[in-house]
Enzyme design. Sequence first.
Site, PDB file in Angstrom:
ATOM      1  N   SER A 161       0.814  -0.950   0.155  1.00 26.28           N
ATOM      2  CA  SER A 161       0.072   0.079   0.000  1.00 26.28           C
ATOM      3  C   SER A 161       0.814   1.391  -0.037  1.00 26.28           C
ATOM      4  O   SER A 161       0.490   2.386  -0.182  1.00 26.28           O
ATOM      5  CB  SER A 161      -0.814  -0.074   1.330  1.00 26.28           C
ATOM      6  OG  SER A 161      -0.105   0.132   2.382  1.00 26.28           O
ATOM      7  N   CYS A 162       2.101   1.126   0.282  1.00 26.37           N
ATOM      8  CA  CYS A 162       2.958   2.195   0.258  1.00 26.37           C
ATOM      9  C   CYS A 162       3.060   2.786  -1.141  1.00 26.37           C
ATOM     10  O   CYS A 162       2.958   1.932  -2.163  1.00 26.37           O
ATOM     11  CB  CYS A 162       4.424   1.891   0.532  1.00 26.37           C
ATOM     12  SG  CYS A 162       4.788   1.775   2.462  1.00 26.37           S
ATOM     13  N   LEU A 163       3.520   4.103  -1.195  1.00 25.97           N
ATOM     14  CA  LEU A 163       3.781   4.844  -2.414  1.00 25.97           C
ATOM     15  C   LEU A 163       5.058   5.039  -2.638  1.00 25.97           C
ATOM     16  O   LEU A 163       5.578   5.883  -1.782  1.00 25.97           O
ATOM     17  CB  LEU A 163       2.667   5.989  -2.627  1.00 25.97           C
ATOM     18  CG  LEU A 163       2.441   6.527  -3.834  1.00 25.97           C
ATOM     19  CD1 LEU A 163       1.704   5.493  -4.829  1.00 25.97           C
ATOM     20  CD2 LEU A 163       1.576   7.944  -3.769  1.00 25.97           C
TER      21      LEU A 163
END
Lengths: 154, 203
Positions: A26-28
């Site tokens: 989910s990290c960007l």
Amino acid sequence: MRYTVQIAELKVVNLPDIILCLGLGSCLAVCLYDTVRKSAGVVHALLPSSNGMSSEPGKFVDRAINRLLEDMRNSGSRASDVVTKLVGGANIFHFVNSPTIGERNIESAKRLLTRLGIPIVAEDVGGNYGRSIEFFSTTGEVFVKSGLRMLKVL
Amino acid sequence: MSFKLNHDGLDRLKELFNIGAGNAANTLSGMIGERVMISVPEVHIFKLNECASIFGEIERQMVGIYHDVSGWLKGRMLLLLSVNSSDRLAQLLHFVCLKGGYKENERNNTLKEFSNILVGSYLNTLAEMGNNKSPVIHSVPLLAEDMIGSLLDGVLAKIMEKEDSIIILKTVLSGKSGIFEVFFLFLPDAASMQVLASGIQGS
């Protein structure tokens, strides 16, 4: 040199260095590239917005982008030469809350980049699978790897 | 960081986790009819950028099973297995022949049910030991197969909005001659950790 940027970290490199972000869920990863000076900067952010909280500079998408841009300006870049590529923001466990953390991360980045007038020239975001990136300062290309899927070049 | 734990507090929490995980191991042993080993439990307090290093290679493919934990004790449970371990454990549990026609769905459903039972057994122990009889509930299992880093960061995002570091309780359950290994992780919310520690102190 090849640098790996961990969660909540950010990094700016110059020609001919390479930056990696491994195991984005989910990290960007926000990849900023100065097309004139050939310098590359990446943030590996966990959450969409800091809401004024102070913590590690790379943790929140909004603060991280501001900080990264500042770092690039300090090393001589002009904001008008900078373009962005976005990778990550997936929903690995199919969490049901909507919007998901990944979607909020993407949304937060897009909102801020639009406001700053920095064009988003490519993206590989969302979905239910993890990604790893390699960001080349020589060309500005971002290689996106995800499991058994085809290598993508942004 | 809003929690402070002294060494005694950490030792007690480790002990609690140990008993809970021991019960979970017993449950697993009963399910497969074999001895299950359990590693010495570890308590880690990590900064964000250190979290992924708990398993070495961030890009290693693993199967993760996730539960929300709510009630007077709040947190997240995460079970992590290598792909090989997942296949073997599913075979042991379900007598499914995974060779040839590979039934990934069947394997995953088996693992989810397995996780449900194991986590239930673990949390029941913890709830009783915590000197508090109100229930602790875990959500239905969610399963994904991906890189360790990708499995972890969505879970971290759920916990770390207000915290800059995280407590991870970890133990490894393994079968005879290493036929399978299950990383058993509990990530308590900081507030619950305090409740738990003071509960034990009072007992």
